[in-house]
Design a protein around this motif. Structure first.
Motif, short mmCIF file in Angstrom:
data_model
loop_
_atom_site.label_atom_id
_atom_site.label_comp_id
_atom_site.label_asym_id
_atom_site.label_seq_id
_atom_site.Cartn_x
_atom_site.Cartn_y
_atom_site.Cartn_z
N ARG A 1 -33.03 -19.98 16.09
CA ARG A 1 -33.43 -20.80 14.94
C ARG A 1 -34.73 -21.54 15.23
NH1 ARG A 1 -27.28 -22.80 13.54
NH2 ARG A 1 -26.81 -21.13 12.05
N LEU A 2 -34.90 -21.99 16.45
CA LEU A 2 -36.16 -22.65 16.83
C LEU A 2 -37.31 -21.65 16.87
CD1 LEU A 2 -34.69 -24.98 19.58
CD2 LEU A 2 -35.86 -25.76 17.49
N GLU A 3 -37.03 -20.42 17.27
CA GLU A 3 -38.05 -19.37 17.21
C GLU A 3 -38.52 -19.18 15.78
OE1 GLU A 3 -36.92 -16.31 20.88
OE2 GLU A 3 -36.33 -15.83 18.82
N GLN A 4 -37.58 -19.15 14.84
CA GLN A 4 -37.93 -18.97 13.43
C GLN A 4 -38.88 -20.06 12.94
OE1 GLN A 4 -34.06 -18.92 11.55
NE2 GLN A 4 -33.96 -16.69 11.52
N ARG A 5 -38.74 -21.24 13.51
CA ARG A 5 -39.59 -22.37 13.10
C ARG A 5 -40.83 -22.49 13.97
NH1 ARG A 5 -35.41 -27.14 11.12
NH2 ARG A 5 -33.75 -25.76 10.39
N ASN A 6 -41.01 -21.53 14.87
CA ASN A 6 -42.16 -21.52 15.76
C ASN A 6 -42.29 -22.86 16.50
OD1 ASN A 6 -44.42 -20.31 16.98
ND2 ASN A 6 -45.82 -21.17 15.47
N CYS A 7 -41.16 -23.32 17.01
CA CYS A 7 -41.09 -24.64 17.67
C CYS A 7 -40.94 -24.46 19.17
CB CYS A 7 -39.90 -25.42 17.11
SG CYS A 7 -39.64 -27.00 17.93
N ARG B 1 -27.88 -29.37 9.62
CA ARG B 1 -26.90 -29.14 10.66
C ARG B 1 -27.20 -27.92 11.52
NH1 ARG B 1 -21.55 -30.09 6.82
NH2 ARG B 1 -21.86 -32.33 6.49
N SER B 2 -28.11 -27.07 11.09
CA SER B 2 -28.32 -25.80 11.79
C SER B 2 -28.86 -25.99 13.20
CB SER B 2 -29.25 -24.89 10.99
OG SER B 2 -30.53 -25.48 10.84
N LEU B 3 -29.56 -27.10 13.44
CA LEU B 3 -30.08 -27.40 14.77
C LEU B 3 -29.41 -28.62 15.39
CD1 LEU B 3 -33.91 -26.74 14.32
CD2 LEU B 3 -32.25 -25.30 15.49
N SER B 4 -28.24 -28.94 14.91
CA SER B 4 -27.52 -30.08 15.46
C SER B 4 -27.29 -29.92 16.96
CB SER B 4 -26.17 -30.23 14.76
OG SER B 4 -25.39 -31.24 15.39
N GLU C 1 -27.74 -10.83 23.99
CA GLU C 1 -28.50 -9.90 23.15
C GLU C 1 -29.17 -10.71 22.03
OE1 GLU C 1 -29.14 -6.77 23.49
OE2 GLU C 1 -27.90 -6.43 25.27
N LEU C 2 -30.33 -11.27 22.34
CA LEU C 2 -30.99 -12.14 21.38
C LEU C 2 -31.45 -11.38 20.13
CD1 LEU C 2 -33.11 -14.45 23.70
CD2 LEU C 2 -31.03 -15.03 22.45
N ASP C 3 -31.78 -10.11 20.27
CA ASP C 3 -32.19 -9.35 19.09
C ASP C 3 -31.07 -9.28 18.06
OD1 ASP C 3 -34.73 -8.90 20.01
OD2 ASP C 3 -34.31 -6.91 20.83
N SER C 4 -29.83 -9.19 18.55
CA SER C 4 -28.69 -9.16 17.65
C SER C 4 -28.54 -10.49 16.92
CB SER C 4 -27.41 -8.85 18.43
OG SER C 4 -26.27 -8.93 17.60
N VAL C 5 -28.74 -11.57 17.64
CA VAL C 5 -28.65 -12.90 17.02
C VAL C 5 -29.77 -13.07 15.99
CG1 VAL C 5 -28.61 -15.38 17.44
CG2 VAL C 5 -27.66 -13.82 19.14
N ARG C 6 -30.97 -12.64 16.35
CA ARG C 6 -32.10 -12.75 15.41
C ARG C 6 -31.82 -11.98 14.13
NH1 ARG C 6 -35.09 -11.51 20.47
NH2 ARG C 6 -35.90 -13.50 21.29
N SER D 1 -27.83 -19.65 22.25
CA SER D 1 -28.63 -18.53 21.77
C SER D 1 -28.96 -18.66 20.28
CB SER D 1 -27.91 -17.20 22.04
OG SER D 1 -26.71 -17.10 21.29
N VAL D 2 -28.01 -19.17 19.51
CA VAL D 2 -28.26 -19.36 18.07
C VAL D 2 -29.31 -20.46 17.86
CG1 VAL D 2 -27.23 -20.16 15.91
CG2 VAL D 2 -26.01 -18.51 17.34
#
Length: 246
Positions: free
Chosen positions: A145-151, A69-72, A169-174, A140-141
């Protein structure tokens, strides 16, 4: 805003018909109001995905957006999860679509991101930006999450955030997501399927987002519909749970 129509299609399940539109897709990117860097990111995405094997792309899509569900791509999934509030939110959103003259000609969950983008693409540039701003915290979330998966699907969400005009503030989300457990593992999926799934209408879980959802000719283009999202001015992803951000 025609670029939203393109991103909507790119976020759908890839098909052979989509592959035949490569030249048109590149042209829409070139004509878009996106920055040069964002345009190049989209062009790279198109080149890589359209030039590869379609079945590989379809498999990748399933693994990203249909498993866990995280990338729903269902926006209310990230706000309400499976709570009862989600059902009422669906009704409210559908009513707001109707008030703007939108007619959905396929069985569709109204919060499906490609459908929402298709809708915004008909509402004029200013209203489209407002509509994107209202869901910027969700976008942004998903981006992070897609960044984490290098997608490389992350470039689609980066483009949407730029079009929204919201300075996230994407750094905060990361930072909030760095220790999040993935929900697409076999163990996590087994746990999810043990729970009762909530549906919204007959066959809703079986209905993918096809490219046939189009606004009617009478749909109003000058009518901004304020949707019932959480406050986009708040820090994105204030609360992050496994698979759900709100």
């Amino acid at each position: 805003m025609r670029i939203l129509q393109l991103i909507s299609l790119l976020l759908e399940y890839p098909t052979e018909a989509l592959l035949t539109a490569k030249a048109d897709a590149r042209q829409l990117v070139a004509e878009s109001p996106l920055s040069e860097a964002q345009q190049q990111g989209l062009l790279d995405f198109i080149e890589q995905r359209f030039s590869g094997d379609l079945m590989d792309w379809q498999s990748d899509y399933d693994g990203l957006f249909e498993r866990g569900r995280s990338l729903s791509l269902l926006l209310f999934e990230h706000l309400h999860g499976e709570s009862r509030d989600r059902g009422q939110a669906m009704v409210d959103l559908m009513n707001q679509y109707k008030s703007a003259g939108l007619q959905i000609d396929v069985r569709e969950l109204p919060d499906h991101l490609p459908l929402y983008l298709e809708f915004l693409s008909t509402q004029g540039d200013e209203n489209a930006a407002l509509g994107l701003a209202e869901v910027a915290h969700i976008l942004s979330v998903l981006l992070c999450r897609l960044e984490q998966r290098n997608c490389n699907y992350q470039v689609l969400f980066s483009a949407l955030l730029e079009l929204s005009g919201v300075d996230v503030e994407l750094d905060s989300v990361r930072e909030q997501l760095k220790n999040e457990q993935r929900d697409d593992t076999k163990e996590a999926l087994d746990k999810v399927w043990e729970e009762e799934m909530v549906t919204f209408g007959p066959g809703s879980e079986q209905d993918g987002c096809g490219s046939s959802h189009k606004p009617s000719e009478k749909q109003r283009r000058d009518h901004h519909v304020p949707l019932q999202w959480t406050d986009a001015s708040q820090a994105p992803g204030n609360t992050v749970r496994s698979g759900v951000a709100s």
